[in-house]
Design an enzyme around this catalytic site. Structure first.
Site, PDB file in Angstrom:
ATOM      1  N   ASP A  31      34.120  62.458 -56.014  1.00 55.76           N
ATOM      2  CA  ASP A  31      33.428  62.150 -57.154  1.00 55.76           C
ATOM      3  C   ASP A  31      32.262  62.316 -57.641  1.00 55.76           C
ATOM      4  O   ASP A  31      32.029  62.006 -58.841  1.00 55.76           O
ATOM      5  CB  ASP A  31      34.002  60.337 -57.602  1.00 55.76           C
ATOM      6  N   ASP A 206      14.902  42.688 -52.576  1.00 56.37           N
ATOM      7  CA  ASP A 206      14.335  43.195 -53.838  1.00 56.37           C
ATOM      8  C   ASP A 206      13.179  42.312 -54.482  1.00 56.37           C
ATOM      9  O   ASP A 206      13.628  41.153 -54.561  1.00 56.37           O
ATOM     10  CB  ASP A 206      15.669  43.524 -54.843  1.00 56.37           C
ATOM     11  N   GLU A 269      10.418  43.428 -50.632  1.00 51.30           N
ATOM     12  CA  GLU A 269       9.934  44.602 -51.538  1.00 51.30           C
ATOM     13  C   GLU A 269       8.786  44.013 -52.218  1.00 51.30           C
ATOM     14  O   GLU A 269       9.268  42.962 -53.235  1.00 51.30           O
ATOM     15  CB  GLU A 269      10.812  45.211 -52.332  1.00 51.30           C
TER      16      GLU A 269
HETATM   17  O1  TEU Z   1      12.208  47.733 -58.012  1.00 51.15           O
HETATM   18  C1  TEU Z   1      11.003  46.880 -58.326  1.00 51.15           C
HETATM   19  C2  TEU Z   1       9.948  47.921 -58.725  1.00 51.15           C
HETATM   20  O2  TEU Z   1       9.895  48.984 -58.197  1.00 51.15           O
HETATM   21  C3  TEU Z   1       9.264  47.794 -59.908  1.00 51.15           C
HETATM   22  O3  TEU Z   1       8.857  46.463 -59.647  1.00 51.15           O
HETATM   23  C4  TEU Z   1       8.215  48.672 -59.973  1.00 51.15           C
HETATM   24  O4  TEU Z   1       7.056  48.302 -60.021  1.00 51.15           O
HETATM   25  C5  TEU Z   1       8.649  49.379 -61.287  1.00 51.15           C
HETATM   26  O5  TEU Z   1       9.484  50.312 -60.772  1.00 51.15           O
HETATM   27  C6  TEU Z   1       7.734  49.905 -62.050  1.00 51.15           C
HETATM   28  O6  TEU Z   1       6.980  50.968 -61.522  1.00 51.15           O
HETATM   29  C7  TEU Z   1      13.390  47.404 -57.366  1.00 51.15           C
HETATM   30  C8  TEU Z   1      14.308  48.246 -57.137  1.00 51.15           C
HETATM   31  O7  TEU Z   1      13.978  48.918 -55.986  1.00 51.15           O
HETATM   32  C9  TEU Z   1      14.496  49.081 -58.290  1.00 51.15           C
HETATM   33  O8  TEU Z   1      15.597  50.321 -57.997  1.00 51.15           O
HETATM   34  C10 TEU Z   1      15.024  48.294 -59.316  1.00 51.15           C
HETATM   35  O9  TEU Z   1      15.215  49.049 -60.548  1.00 51.15           O
HETATM   36  C11 TEU Z   1      14.268  47.169 -59.739  1.00 51.15           C
HETATM   37  O10 TEU Z   1      14.057  46.394 -58.414  1.00 51.15           O
HETATM   38  C12 TEU Z   1      15.123  45.965 -60.217  1.00 51.15           C
HETATM   39  O11 TEU Z   1      16.149  45.438 -59.441  1.00 51.15           O
END
Ligand code: TEU
Length: 540
Positions: A31, A206, A269
């Site tokens: 897919d 996250d 993170e």
């Molecule tokens: O990312 C958080 C993150 O990377 C942001 O806080 C970052 O500072 C932002 O991209 C602005 O530059 C995590 C995940 O890794 C990301 O893929 C998600 O979109 C996000 O959280 C929301 O869940």
């Protein structure tokens, strides 16, 4: 596979983590989107590469508005990726091959389609009303405060049915859970136990620094350093919406849940400067085992800046805390795109010779660049919401390139994001047969790190090379030492080696052509060349 370097260090200290972005690793059903059966089919690749653990970005039931970071069922697999049976098969196969499996835990927010949120928004008296963050607007109808979403606009969305606003640090389709509510804590602890009992070896949590918000919802202050070329979220300092002191109680609770199981890892993170980041190890090291250290991603690519960063981070680490380093992920520009293909080799040597657990991002090992994304190919909601600032993340999420066949062997269908134009030559199969390829370099670095405790567990000490463009450091363990020398410039540099390193053996060059040479008292480095030197054992 080489034996682990020390039977004493936990696997997440001596080992190497590898991030798989499941949509883009391997498609098993045609897919155009990667899936769990695809990952299972490629586990041998990870074993051959020599990494210890794979971290899978979210694979749970999701409307996929933010590609899985918007979860509507925490304890099931999205059909796009497969089933719980596929997941169990993956864990069994990975463990059978000696690989650990780390999942992404997204506790800060759910999807707006999650039954918890559907119930919460149902009425002001809902039993789950307080599971999310609902507030009255200003008398003039404006949002409760000035907080903004990382993905653009106010962080508050008005819900006409119940006449209140809900808070979302990211998309309005990602309402934030209320971590001040003990039932929420209990519910997520149950989610963790569900996966831990299924055999997962840990979680990458996250946006850990977002979990707790100011109890009084005070306005965030203006950022005095803001300039209009920066994305709108940076107009304010997220003083009250993130990194609140009480977040550490929540992190300690997450760690408590892990402690009931053997040998698991809790990774956070956290995008914060090192001074604030290290607090996430927790009082008495009862917080995250590894608060992700992203500082290399935002540090200028120069020997001095990187050397200073390492010194600063090392000095800040609490006693007993284990360091870690990251060069890239699914949210940031690829390392090869940021520093160029030549310096990406230096970066690889840096990552895999520093003290602390390295996290690799899939595809960096074949030198995947930041892939240009045409306007009609944009998939990332961050780019759609905040256009014009270069925030799009699609370019670092393109499919893994396995061979020169149609769609690089990633899929039998149409890939969801484009491949690189040069995929016929930039792929695993071609690079495997080229002893000087990026893949060969990664393989050699990983093998060396696995074989030598100096690199995986040893201490770190910078050696002042006397050349502004050269960063050099010792790694030592058990009376043996190695010297790493990295040329951050693209011109040749000659350095005078310290007397203790004269006669050392070159173990590895980023150019892959000087192994086993014996160094004299001077070392000639080509532009963008890095080397690992092995010193004769000293009596300590
Ligand atoms: O990312 C958080 C993150 O990377 C942001 O806080 C970052 O500072 C932002 O991209 C602005 O530059 C995590 C995940 O890794 C990301 O893929 C998600 O979109 C996000 O959280 C929301 O869940």
């Amino acid at each position: 596979m080489a034996p682990s370097v020390s039977p004493h260090a936990p696997w997440w200290q001596s080992g190497i983590l590898y991030q798989v972005y499941p949509r883009s690793f391997q498609d098993g059903d045609g897919d155009g989107i990667g899936d769990l059966r695809g990952v299972i089919a490629r586990l041998h690749y990870l074993v051959d590469l020599g990494v210890d653990a794979l971290w899978l970005s979210p694979i749970f039931t999701s409307p996929m508005v933010d590609f899985g970071y918007d979860i509507s069922d925490y304890t099931d697999i999205d059909p796009l990726f497969g089933s719980l049976a596929d997941f169990d098969a993956l864990v069994t196969a990975a463990h059978g091959l000696g690989l650990k499996v780390v999942l992404d835990l997204v506790p800060n927010h759910t999807s707006d389609q999650h039954p918890w949120f559907v119930e919460s928004r149902g009425s002001r008296d809902s039993r789950k009303r307080d599971w999310y963050i609902w507030r009255d607007g200003q008398p003039d109808g404006g949002p409760p405060n000035n907080w903004t979403s990382e993905f653009g606009g106010s962080a508050w969305t008005f819900d006409a049915a119940t006449g209140q606003h809900y808070y979302h640090a990211f998309l309005s389709a990602q309402p934030d859970l209320n971590w001040r509510n003990p039932q929420v804590r209990q519910a997520i602890a149950d989610v963790m136990r569900f996966w831990l009992r299924r055999g997962v070896d840990g979680f990458r949590v996250d946006v850990m620094w977002h979990l707790v918000k100011d109890a009084d919802f005070r306005d965030n202050p203006l950022n005095p350093d803001y300039t209009p070329d920066r994305q709108p979220y940076e107009r304010l300092l997220p003083l009250y919406s993130t990194d609140r002191p009480d977040v550490h109680d929540v992190v300690a609770e997450l760690r408590q849940v892990m402690e009931a199981f053997d040998d698991r890892v809790l990774i956070g993170e956290i995008y914060l400067p090192p001074e604030k980041l290290v607090a996430y190890y927790g009082a008495g090291l009862k917080g995250a085992h590894l608060p992700f250290n992203f500082a290399l991603i935002s540090t200028p690519w120069s020997a001095r800046a990187v050397g200073d960063l390492i010194a600063r981070y090392e000095a800040l680490l609490p006693s007993g805390a284990w360091p870690n380093w990251v060069l890239g992920n699914h949210d940031r520009v690829r390392i090869a795109g940021r520093v160029g293909p030549a310096q990406a080799r230096v970066a690889a040597m840096l990552l895999l010779t520093l003290r602390g657990t390295p996290t690799m991002y899939y595809g960096d090992e074949i030198g995947l660049p930041q892939v240009p994304i045409a306007p009609e190919q944009v998939r990332d909601p961050f780019e759609t919401n905040v256009p014009g600032y270069g925030v799009g993340r699609d370019g670092c999420r393109t499919p893994m390139q396995w061979d020169g066949s149609a769609h690089a062997g990633f899929t039998a269908g149409e890939p969801w994001l484009p491949l690189t134009d040069d995929f016929a030559s930039r792929n695993v199969a071609v690079e495997r047969s080229d002893s000087s390829s990026m893949l060969a370099l990664y393989g050699a670095l990983i093998a060396l790190r696995r074989a030598r405790a100096e690199l995986s567990l040893g201490d770190y000490e910078e050696w002042p090379s006397g050349e502004a463009d050269v960063l050099a450091y010792w790694r030592g363990h058990g009376g043996r030492r190695m010297l790493v020398v990295l040329n951050f410039s693209d011109r040749p540099v000659t350095i005078a080696l310290p007397s203790s390193a004269a006669g050392a053996t070159i173990m590895l060059s980023t150019m892959m052509d000087r192994a086993a040479e014996v160094a004299g008292d001077r070392l000639n480095l080509r532009g963008a060349e890095g080397m690992v030197l092995d010193l004769a054992p000293t009596a300590i």
